[in-house]
Design a protein around this motif. Structure first.
Motif, PDB file in Angstrom:
ATOM      1  N   THR A  58     -65.254  -3.703 -31.465  1.00 52.50           N
ATOM      2  CA  THR A  58     -65.665  -4.447 -32.662  1.00 52.50           C
ATOM      3  C   THR A  58     -67.136  -4.838 -32.596  1.00 52.50           C
ATOM      4  N   ASP A 166     -62.419  -0.667 -38.581  1.00 55.34           N
ATOM      5  CA  ASP A 166     -61.982  -1.204 -37.288  1.00 55.34           C
ATOM      6  C   ASP A 166     -60.458  -1.350 -37.292  1.00 55.34           C
ATOM      7  N   GLU A 167     -59.876  -1.382 -36.101  1.00 50.77           N
ATOM      8  CA  GLU A 167     -58.422  -1.567 -35.930  1.00 50.77           C
ATOM      9  C   GLU A 167     -57.631  -0.487 -36.670  1.00 50.77           C
TER      10      GLU A 167
HETATM   11 MG   LIG Z   1     -61.806  -5.381 -31.962  1.00 49.15          MG
END
Ligand SMILES: [Mg+2]
Ligand SMILES: Nc1ncnc2c1ncn2[C@@H]1O[C@H](COP(=O)(O)OP(=O)(O)OP(=O)(O)O)[C@@H](O)[C@H]1O
Length: 401
Positions: A58, A166-167
């Motif tokens: 991240t 992200d993720e």
């Molecule tokens: Mg992360």
């Protein structure tokens, strides 16, 4: 008194931009190259950033985002959550970027309608709301068309549109396939014109993508029937090198107005095991273990001991999602010497054959990302120190619930 709560430069947690960014030069160089090529109208593969929890995915995306904004590029970052809400989120962020750069009015009427339909936002921003009756396929296709339009606008302005997701391992199987197919399609659109000799010149739209997720993301994409994983360049974030941790710790201490004495630094470098999350957890406690300008070895030892409980909670969190058999498999692997940790060796320790336990090791590698192939048929623990944690749990079974 130098070392106070206010001056502590360490920020344990997830996703918080660190005071000092340690290492990752290779990754940033690659991402910068991607942007440079896109800006020149040359196609550049999407980047797939994978790595264990807390390894720094991240913050890599966020630091990259900051650099891109500083350079005037258009950045769209969305964090995925289970299901397919990420499509709406990306759409909303695209609208925000256009609005920031006074370009929303340049969208075709159809694209502006798409934004309202997918993201449920007016440009004044009324939040994210989905049309319940549109299928994932339709929404992904609409997003693809929107991206193509925005890609043309970015090209006119001489900037690059970069999507950061992200993720991504949390996106549902249907949506992950559709979303990344749409992205792939938008990225491969070309603009062609004739040069004075009549030859055709092709330029790719300046659309870049960086997708981050846990190691299981590659398998998740494959199971969704998506070729996005194979078509992307894999940036697998490993632990930081010892030199990067050392330089990082020195820079953190300086940022807080302190210094490590040489022995203290050795101890803390060792306790971090290259793991960025640990660097903050250990660093924070070592900081609080004394008040003077110089961090001593005795304080380092106290701080490392104080951090241990937090690190154990972190390991336990990762183990919680395992089945009983997966847990026994990991326990058996931890009991073996690192050199003996092969699928056959672990299975033998459990009185089974490796083919009987194939699905277990596959789940631990592909889905949970706790083990990884380490060459010569060996398996290694991905999280530094997890083997020691499992061993200590086995020595003191009363500590396990
Ligand atoms: Mg992360
Ligand atoms: N290169 C780095 N230098 C300094 N600190 C870092 C670095 N990378 C990560 N960190 C710190 O480590 C912690 C974990 O980083 P981050 O949240 O980016 O991990 P992650 O890989 O995204 O984890 P997750 O999979 O759980 O989302 C954060 O506190 C972050 O500030």
């Amino acid at each position: 008194m130098t070392r106070t709560t206010r001056s502590n430069p360490f920020t344990p947690g997830f996703g918080a931009l660190p005071t000092v960014f340690a290492g990752r030069r290779v990754e940033f160089a690659d991402l910068d190259q991607m942007v440079e090529r896109l800006a020149a109208g040359i196609y550049s593969q999407p980047r797939l950033v994978t790595g264990e929890r807390g390894v720094g995915k991240t913050v890599l995306l966020r630091e990259f985002e900051e650099n891109l904004r500083e350079d005037g590029h258009w950045v769209v970052r969305a964090v995925a959550t289970p299901g397919d809400a990420v499509i709406a989120r990306l759409t909303a962020r695209v609208a925000e970027v256009l609005d920031t750069h006074d370009a929303f009015g340049r969208l075709s009427r159809a694209a502006a309608a798409t934004v309202r339909r997918l993201a449920g936002v007016t440009i004044a921003g009324s939040g994210v709301e989905l049309e319940p009756d549109t299928s994932v396929e339709d929404r992904a296709l609409a997003l693809e068309r929107l991206l193509v339009e925005v890609g043309h606008l970015a090209r006119e302005r001489g900037v690059v549109l970069v999507l950061l997701v992200d993720e991504a391992q949390t996106i549902s199987r249907v949506a992950v396939g559709e979303l990344f197919y749409a992205l792939q399609e938008a990225q491969t659109v070309t603009v062609s014109r004739r040069d004075p000799s009549g030859a055709r010149l092709r330029h790719a739209l300046p659309i870049g993508a960086v997708v981050a997720g846990l190691p299981g993301l590659v398998g998740h994409l494959k199971r969704a029937g998506s070729t996005f994983g194979e078509r992307s360049r894999l940036l697998n974030l490993d632990v930081l090198s010892e030199a990067d941790v050392r330089a990082g710790l020195v820079a953190f201490a300086t940022a807080g107005g302190a210094t490590f004495d040489a022995d203290a630094l050795d101890l803390v470098v060792d306790a971090c095991a290259g793991y960025p999350y640990f660097l903050h957890v250990v660093g924070e406690q070592v900081w609080y273990a004394g008040r003077g300008q110089v961090i001593t070895a005795a304080e380092a030892r106290d701080g490392i001991a104080a951090a241990r409980l937090r690190l154990e909670a972190f390991y336990d969190e990762r183990l919680r999602e395992l089945s009983a058999l997966q847990r026994r498999y990991l326990d058996a692997a931890a009991r073996l010497d690192p050199g003996q940790r092969s699928a056959a060796g672990i299975a033998a320790a459990l009185g089974a054959t490796s083919s009987q336990l194939a699905s277990t090791w596959q789940a631990l590698t592909a889905r949970h990302g706790l083990l990884r192939p380490a060459g010569d048929g060996r398996l290694a623990f991905t999280l530094p120190g997890l083997d020691r944690h499992l061993q200590s749990g086995q020595e003191e079974p009363s500590r396990r619930r």
